[in-house]
Design a protein around this motif. Structure first.
Motif, mmCIF file in Angstrom:
data_model
loop_
_atom_site.group_PDB
_atom_site.id
_atom_site.type_symbol
_atom_site.label_atom_id
_atom_site.label_comp_id
_atom_site.label_asym_id
_atom_site.label_seq_id
_atom_site.Cartn_x
_atom_site.Cartn_y
_atom_site.Cartn_z
ATOM 1 N N LYS A 58 0.901 -1.358 -0.004
ATOM 2 C CA LYS A 58 -0.228 0.154 0.162
ATOM 3 C C LYS A 58 1.458 1.167 0.097
ATOM 4 C CE LYS A 58 -3.890 -1.947 0.866
ATOM 5 N NZ LYS A 58 -5.389 -1.106 0.165
ATOM 6 N N GLU A 59 2.277 0.959 1.171
ATOM 7 C CA GLU A 59 3.364 2.695 0.698
ATOM 8 C C GLU A 59 3.291 2.909 -1.007
ATOM 9 O OE1 GLU A 59 6.153 2.161 3.409
ATOM 10 O OE2 GLU A 59 4.397 1.932 5.450
ATOM 11 N N GLU B 8 1.738 1.534 -3.081
ATOM 12 C CA GLU B 8 0.404 2.660 -4.670
ATOM 13 C C GLU B 8 0.725 3.841 -4.476
ATOM 14 O OE1 GLU B 8 -2.239 0.297 -3.894
ATOM 15 O OE2 GLU B 8 -1.751 -1.411 -4.729
ATOM 16 N N ARG B 9 0.718 4.513 -2.892
ATOM 17 C CA ARG B 9 0.505 5.625 -2.662
ATOM 18 C C ARG B 9 1.831 6.792 -3.144
ATOM 19 N NH1 ARG B 9 -0.003 5.270 3.561
ATOM 20 N NH2 ARG B 9 0.033 3.455 3.162
#
Length: 51
Positions: free
Chosen positions: A14-15, A17-18
């Motif tokens: 997720k990091e 993707e962000r």
């Protein structure tokens, strides 16, 4: 004395993707040439007064 070198951690999940989303929005958020010229002229005026 030499400064230490910090190794950049690998970003996953997720990091990642962000991070990629933030980079993509920054690529499209460009200022206009007129605004850039105005900023540079103001900086040059400030720097000229310091000399």
């Amino acid at each position: 004395m030499a400064t230490t070198i910090k190794i950049t951690p690998i970003v996953k999940g997720k990091e990642s993707e962000r991070f990629n989303a933030a980079i993509a929005t920054n690529k499209t958020n460009k200022i206009s040439e007129e605004k850039k010229a105005k900023i540079f002229s103001l900086v040059n005026k400030v720097l000229a007064k310091q000399v």
